[in-house]
Design a protein around this motif. Structure first.
Motif, PDB file in Angstrom:
ATOM      1  N   CYS A   1      15.086  10.510 -10.175  1.00  0.00           N
ATOM      2  CA  CYS A   1      14.304  10.314  -8.953  1.00  0.00           C
ATOM      3  C   CYS A   1      13.973   8.862  -8.646  1.00  0.00           C
ATOM      4  CB  CYS A   1      13.006  11.110  -9.031  1.00  0.00           C
ATOM      5  SG  CYS A   1      13.254  12.889  -9.168  1.00  0.00           S
ATOM      6  N   ILE A   2      14.356   7.934  -9.507  1.00  0.00           N
ATOM      7  CA  ILE A   2      14.020   6.533  -9.285  1.00  0.00           C
ATOM      8  C   ILE A   2      15.204   5.730  -8.738  1.00  0.00           C
ATOM      9  CG2 ILE A   2      14.595   5.475 -11.515  1.00  0.00           C
ATOM     10  CD1 ILE A   2      11.791   4.169 -11.437  1.00  0.00           C
ATOM     11  N   GLY A   3      16.325   6.401  -8.491  1.00  0.00           N
ATOM     12  CA  GLY A   3      17.525   5.697  -8.025  1.00  0.00           C
ATOM     13  C   GLY A   3      17.317   4.938  -6.731  1.00  0.00           C
ATOM     14  N   GLY A   4      16.531   5.487  -5.808  1.00  0.00           N
ATOM     15  CA  GLY A   4      16.272   4.801  -4.544  1.00  0.00           C
ATOM     16  C   GLY A   4      15.459   3.543  -4.734  1.00  0.00           C
ATOM     17  N   VAL A   5      14.500   3.559  -5.659  1.00  0.00           N
ATOM     18  CA  VAL A   5      13.696   2.370  -5.959  1.00  0.00           C
ATOM     19  C   VAL A   5      14.565   1.320  -6.644  1.00  0.00           C
ATOM     20  CG1 VAL A   5      11.747   1.489  -7.315  1.00  0.00           C
ATOM     21  CG2 VAL A   5      11.511   3.596  -5.994  1.00  0.00           C
ATOM     22  N   ASP A   6      15.471   1.759  -7.521  1.00  0.00           N
ATOM     23  CA  ASP A   6      16.430   0.818  -8.118  1.00  0.00           C
ATOM     24  C   ASP A   6      17.251   0.138  -7.028  1.00  0.00           C
ATOM     25  OD1 ASP A   6      15.617   1.474 -10.671  1.00  0.00           O
ATOM     26  OD2 ASP A   6      17.238   2.888 -11.032  1.00  0.00           O
ATOM     27  N   ALA A   7      17.693   0.920  -6.043  1.00  0.00           N
ATOM     28  CA  ALA A   7      18.468   0.356  -4.932  1.00  0.00           C
ATOM     29  C   ALA A   7      17.628  -0.607  -4.119  1.00  0.00           C
ATOM     30  CB  ALA A   7      18.993   1.489  -4.044  1.00  0.00           C
ATOM     31  N   LEU A   8      16.346  -0.296  -3.943  1.00  0.00           N
ATOM     32  CA  LEU A   8      15.440  -1.184  -3.197  1.00  0.00           C
ATOM     33  C   LEU A   8      15.276  -2.518  -3.909  1.00  0.00           C
ATOM     34  CD1 LEU A   8      13.316  -1.719  -0.958  1.00  0.00           C
ATOM     35  CD2 LEU A   8      11.623  -0.653  -2.489  1.00  0.00           C
ATOM     36  N   GLN A   9      14.981  -2.487  -5.205  1.00  0.00           N
ATOM     37  CA  GLN A   9      14.780  -3.726  -5.946  1.00  0.00           C
ATOM     38  C   GLN A   9      16.061  -4.560  -5.957  1.00  0.00           C
ATOM     39  OE1 GLN A   9      13.713  -3.278 -10.084  1.00  0.00           O
ATOM     40  NE2 GLN A   9      13.024  -5.400 -10.272  1.00  0.00           N
TER      41      GLN A   9
ATOM     42  N   ASP B   1      -1.322   8.472  13.407  1.00  0.00           N
ATOM     43  CA  ASP B   1      -1.809   9.624  14.161  1.00  0.00           C
ATOM     44  C   ASP B   1      -3.324   9.633  14.283  1.00  0.00           C
ATOM     45  OD1 ASP B   1       0.814  10.404  14.384  1.00  0.00           O
ATOM     46  OD2 ASP B   1       0.681  12.018  12.900  1.00  0.00           O
ATOM     47  N   ASN B   2      -4.015   9.060  13.289  1.00  0.00           N
ATOM     48  CA  ASN B   2      -5.478   9.019  13.309  1.00  0.00           C
ATOM     49  C   ASN B   2      -6.023   7.686  13.829  1.00  0.00           C
ATOM     50  OD1 ASN B   2      -6.708  11.590  11.859  1.00  0.00           O
ATOM     51  ND2 ASN B   2      -4.805  11.071  10.795  1.00  0.00           N
ATOM     52  N   ASN B   3      -5.108   6.869  14.365  1.00  0.00           N
ATOM     53  CA  ASN B   3      -5.484   5.583  14.977  1.00  0.00           C
ATOM     54  C   ASN B   3      -6.257   4.683  14.013  1.00  0.00           C
ATOM     55  OD1 ASN B   3      -5.324   3.838  17.192  1.00  0.00           O
ATOM     56  ND2 ASN B   3      -7.359   4.413  17.923  1.00  0.00           N
ATOM     57  N   ASN B   4      -5.854   4.697  12.738  1.00  0.00           N
ATOM     58  CA  ASN B   4      -6.486   3.838  11.736  1.00  0.00           C
ATOM     59  C   ASN B   4      -5.741   2.509  11.654  1.00  0.00           C
ATOM     60  OD1 ASN B   4      -8.274   5.906  11.066  1.00  0.00           O
ATOM     61  ND2 ASN B   4      -6.876   6.745   9.533  1.00  0.00           N
ATOM     62  N   GLU B   5      -6.454   1.432  11.531  1.00  0.00           N
ATOM     63  CA  GLU B   5      -5.818   0.114  11.413  1.00  0.00           C
ATOM     64  C   GLU B   5      -5.688  -0.256   9.940  1.00  0.00           C
ATOM     65  OE1 GLU B   5      -3.532  -2.167  11.893  1.00  0.00           O
ATOM     66  OE2 GLU B   5      -4.268  -1.919  13.952  1.00  0.00           O
ATOM     67  N   ILE B   6      -4.479  -0.521   9.502  1.00  0.00           N
ATOM     68  CA  ILE B   6      -4.242  -0.797   8.074  1.00  0.00           C
ATOM     69  C   ILE B   6      -3.491  -2.116   7.859  1.00  0.00           C
ATOM     70  CG2 ILE B   6      -4.342   1.623   7.383  1.00  0.00           C
ATOM     71  CD1 ILE B   6      -1.283   1.677   7.391  1.00  0.00           C
ATOM     72  N   VAL B   7      -3.473  -2.980   8.861  1.00  0.00           N
ATOM     73  CA  VAL B   7      -2.771  -4.263   8.742  1.00  0.00           C
ATOM     74  C   VAL B   7      -3.334  -5.066   7.568  1.00  0.00           C
ATOM     75  CG1 VAL B   7      -2.313  -6.483   9.864  1.00  0.00           C
ATOM     76  CG2 VAL B   7      -2.172  -4.368  11.176  1.00  0.00           C
ATOM     77  N   ASN B   8      -2.426  -5.666   6.802  1.00  0.00           N
ATOM     78  CA  ASN B   8      -2.740  -6.510   5.643  1.00  0.00           C
ATOM     79  C   ASN B   8      -3.296  -5.731   4.454  1.00  0.00           C
ATOM     80  OD1 ASN B   8      -1.919  -8.887   6.967  1.00  0.00           O
ATOM     81  ND2 ASN B   8      -3.948  -9.127   7.899  1.00  0.00           N
ATOM     82  N   GLN B   9      -3.342  -4.416   4.537  1.00  0.00           N
ATOM     83  CA  GLN B   9      -3.809  -3.644   3.397  1.00  0.00           C
ATOM     84  C   GLN B   9      -2.702  -3.536   2.347  1.00  0.00           C
ATOM     85  OE1 GLN B   9      -5.653   0.076   4.504  1.00  0.00           O
ATOM     86  NE2 GLN B   9      -7.246  -0.939   5.713  1.00  0.00           N
ATOM     87  N   LYS B  10      -3.137  -3.454   1.099  1.00  0.00           N
ATOM     88  CA  LYS B  10      -2.205  -3.443  -0.035  1.00  0.00           C
ATOM     89  C   LYS B  10      -1.782  -2.015  -0.370  1.00  0.00           C
ATOM     90  CE  LYS B  10      -1.629  -6.736  -2.349  1.00  0.00           C
ATOM     91  NZ  LYS B  10      -0.626  -7.825  -2.258  1.00  0.00           N
ATOM     92  N   VAL B  11      -0.472  -1.841  -0.541  1.00  0.00           N
ATOM     93  CA  VAL B  11       0.104  -0.544  -0.909  1.00  0.00           C
ATOM     94  C   VAL B  11       0.677  -0.644  -2.314  1.00  0.00           C
ATOM     95  CG1 VAL B  11       1.755   1.255  -0.309  1.00  0.00           C
ATOM     96  CG2 VAL B  11       0.690  -0.114   1.507  1.00  0.00           C
ATOM     97  N   GLY B  12       0.206   0.219  -3.213  1.00  0.00           N
ATOM     98  CA  GLY B  12       0.748   0.277  -4.560  1.00  0.00           C
ATOM     99  C   GLY B  12       1.734   1.419  -4.693  1.00  0.00           C
ATOM    100  N   PHE B  13       2.865   1.173  -5.342  1.00  0.00           N
ATOM    101  CA  PHE B  13       3.919   2.178  -5.496  1.00  0.00           C
ATOM    102  C   PHE B  13       4.083   2.532  -6.974  1.00  0.00           C
ATOM    103  CE2 PHE B  13       4.874   0.009  -1.576  1.00  0.00           C
ATOM    104  CZ  PHE B  13       5.389   0.978  -0.730  1.00  0.00           C
ATOM    105  N   ILE B  14       4.090   3.824  -7.260  1.00  0.00           N
ATOM    106  CA  ILE B  14       4.323   4.314  -8.619  1.00  0.00           C
ATOM    107  C   ILE B  14       5.540   5.242  -8.574  1.00  0.00           C
ATOM    108  CG2 ILE B  14       3.379   5.654 -10.537  1.00  0.00           C
ATOM    109  CD1 ILE B  14       0.574   4.825  -9.511  1.00  0.00           C
ATOM    110  N   SER B  15       6.643   4.779  -9.107  1.00  0.00           N
ATOM    111  CA  SER B  15       7.888   5.544  -9.052  1.00  0.00           C
ATOM    112  C   SER B  15       8.304   5.961 -10.457  1.00  0.00           C
ATOM    113  CB  SER B  15       8.998   4.723  -8.388  1.00  0.00           C
ATOM    114  OG  SER B  15       9.218   3.517  -9.093  1.00  0.00           O
ATOM    115  N   TYR B  16       8.986   7.094 -10.533  1.00  0.00           N
ATOM    116  CA  TYR B  16       9.426   7.606 -11.832  1.00  0.00           C
ATOM    117  C   TYR B  16      10.744   8.339 -11.689  1.00  0.00           C
ATOM    118  CZ  TYR B  16       9.774  10.433 -16.054  1.00  0.00           C
ATOM    119  OH  TYR B  16      10.232  11.000 -17.214  1.00  0.00           O
ATOM    120  N   GLY B  17      11.585   8.186 -12.693  1.00  0.00           N
ATOM    121  CA  GLY B  17      12.820   8.950 -12.777  1.00  0.00           C
ATOM    122  C   GLY B  17      12.963   9.518 -14.171  1.00  0.00           C
ATOM    123  N   SER B  18      13.245  10.800 -14.271  1.00  0.00           N
ATOM    124  CA  SER B  18      13.408  11.423 -15.581  1.00  0.00           C
ATOM    125  C   SER B  18      14.573  10.790 -16.324  1.00  0.00           C
ATOM    126  CB  SER B  18      13.640  12.934 -15.413  1.00  0.00           C
ATOM    127  OG  SER B  18      12.478  13.571 -14.955  1.00  0.00           O
ATOM    128  N   GLY B  19      14.416  10.825 -17.635  1.00  0.00           N
ATOM    129  CA  GLY B  19      15.522  10.316 -18.445  1.00  0.00           C
ATOM    130  C   GLY B  19      15.304   9.145 -19.377  1.00  0.00           C
TER     131      GLY B  19
END
Length: 472
Positions: A124-132, A380-398
């Motif tokens: 399941c982490i192949g797409g993140v590998d491709a991104l990096q 959809d909820n008209n929330n402003e999130i500019v400059n907010q930090k997004v953390g990503f936690i990805s995992y692939g079995s194996g």
């Protein structure tokens, strides 16, 4: 140094689904436990004329059209998948061939002729590998643009404990300098260890034993040798090997062990991330995006991290005021059910879970669908999130985990306003349990929906059996 990240995002989800409530009724499962406990509502089902390459083609076509991209501007398309159609030919080549044919009138023949194309596979982490990998490529090729597409079909054995987590679909990301959606920091936490929590082996069966079993069970008056002679012209039996190899989409897996591997690799990746950059995850990360085998998986996996983070934070006193002192033997359970943790979930995690509840596990595309879910929710909820930090936690079995982060950009709403993710998910067609079982068993049935790029296996030429032919 120029920022690099996600400039645009598109998706494809099959237009048919099976409700988890209907599955629960036929499997004698507790729907409330699956719904309230795991967050499951629906699972996307691939129609009889679909596969992961057609998913990817649809997502790519949508990305090109909605963002007015000339395919000749794209230097590479890397595909994360664990649902490969072939052991040699990349699934991405089938997808890009469909894209070229679709755009042949507008952009000319072979509009992706000079585009580098490859599959990356690590569960399941192949797409993140491709991104990096693609971010690294753009960093040394200024001005270039690339696409990461993740596409998978999550399929488990009927009546298995994984059946209710199934899903399908694809996500395509346009990667560039000065992106409109999210910049990705060049800080990565990585942890890898070989494990057997989930894998798709080539199953092997002894040919002689199979023949003996057929003769015995059918009570045939024939020898093993005569059986082989009669069926010597059969495609299945006519080979020089003493074994028959079978590949199945359904994995061998251990759910509890896989959860433990997910947590262990995630913890190691967090340590590695902090070795590269000290981070206050509790307060600096405004949104947390997970690979989600099921919708509520992330909130369960991250709890111990949250508890350790809050113990170092001024808000720990608020937790103690709510649930009592730490020496209480029920302290951990109380903390998980506390209003403070519920608020943490609702503000930072839940928006990324919403799509998963209606789709199921998308394997390599899951983490990016979590991102798209979060962005659509706030739009959809008209929330402003500019400059907010997004953390990503990805995992692939194996097994492998990667931790990374990015910042929401000022033009994010312009890129999300036409996404209409939840509107599209609500327009899909519900299928019957009987239809679901027929599709799962690969029975020859007509497509239930017509909203997809079609394929058919019709070519019987020598050296071409098994090659996928598609119709648009």
């Amino acid at each position: 140094m120029k920022k690099i990240g996600i400039d645009a995002i598109s998706y494809y989800v099959p237009s048919i689904y099976l409700s988890i409530e209907k599955l629960s009724q036929h499997r004698n499962l507790d729907f409330q436990k699956l719904n309230k406990g795991l967050g499951l509502e629906k699972m996307a089902i691939a129609d009889s004329n679909e596969d992961p390459s057609s998913f990817a083609a649809n997502a790519l076509i949508k990305l090109f059209e909605k963002n007015n991209i000339d395919p000749k501007e794209i230097g590479r398309i890397y595909m994360g998948t664990e649902s490969a159609l072939d052991a040699s030919k990349p699934s991405a080549t089938y997808a890009t061939d469909l894209v070229e044919k679709y755009f042949s009138k507008k952009f000319g023949e072979r509009c992706l002729k000079n585009c580098d194309i490859a599959d990356l596979t690590f569960a399941c982490i192949g797409g993140v590998d491709a991104l990096q990998n693609t971010i690294d490529w753009i960093s040394v090729n200024p001005g270039k643009k690339a696409i990461v597409v993740s596409s998978d079909l999550s399929k488990y054995e009927l009546n298995s404990t994984g059946e209710y987590t199934q899903g399908a679909g694809a996500i395509a990301l346009l990667i560039s300098e000065n992106p409109s959606l999210i910049t990705i920091d060049n800080v990565w936490g990585v942890a890898t260890k070989s494990e057997n929590d989930f894998f798709k082996p080539r199953r092997t069966f002894n040919k002689k034993e199979l023949i003996d079993e057929i003769i015995f069970k059918l009570d045939l008056d024939i020898s093993n040798k005569d059986f082989e002679k009669i069926f010597s012209k059969s495609n299945f039996w006519d080979n020089n090997s003493e074994i028959i190899e079978v590949f199945k989409d359904e994995p061998i897996f251990d759910g509890q062990f896989s959860n433990a591997c997910y947590i262990n690799r995630m913890q190691e990746a967090f340590v590695h991330f902090e070795q590269n950059q000290k981070t206050d995850f509790l307060n600096e990360w405004n949104h947390i995006i997970f690979h989600l085998p099921y919708a509520f998986h992330g909130r369960r996996m991250i709890f111990n991290n949250w508890l350790n983070w809050i113990k170092k934070d001024i808000t720990y006193k608020d937790l103690l005021a709510e649930i009592g002192q730490e020496d209480d033997e029920l302290f951990t359970k109380k903390a998980y059910k506390s209003d403070i943790y519920k608020n943490f979930i609702s503000s930072k995690i839940a928006p990324g879970e919403k799509a998963s509840s209606s789709i199921g596990n998308m394997y390599s595309a899951s983490v990016f669908m979590s991102l798209l879910s979060m962005l659509n929710y706030h739009y959809d909820n008209n929330n402003e999130i500019v400059n907010q930090k997004v953390g990503f936690i990805s995992y692939g079995s194996g097994s492998k985990a990667k931790i990374f982060q990015g910042d929401v950009q000022s033009r994010w709403k312009d890129k999300i306003k036409n996404s209409k993710l939840f509107e599209l998910l609500n327009k899909r067609k519900e299928i019957s349990f009987e239809q679901y079982q027929s599709l799962h068993k690969s029975k020859k049935i007509s497509p239930i929906s017509n909203h997809s790029v079609r394929f058919s296996h019709i070519d019987n030429k020598v050296n071409s059996k098994g090659y996928r032919r598609y119709k648009i």
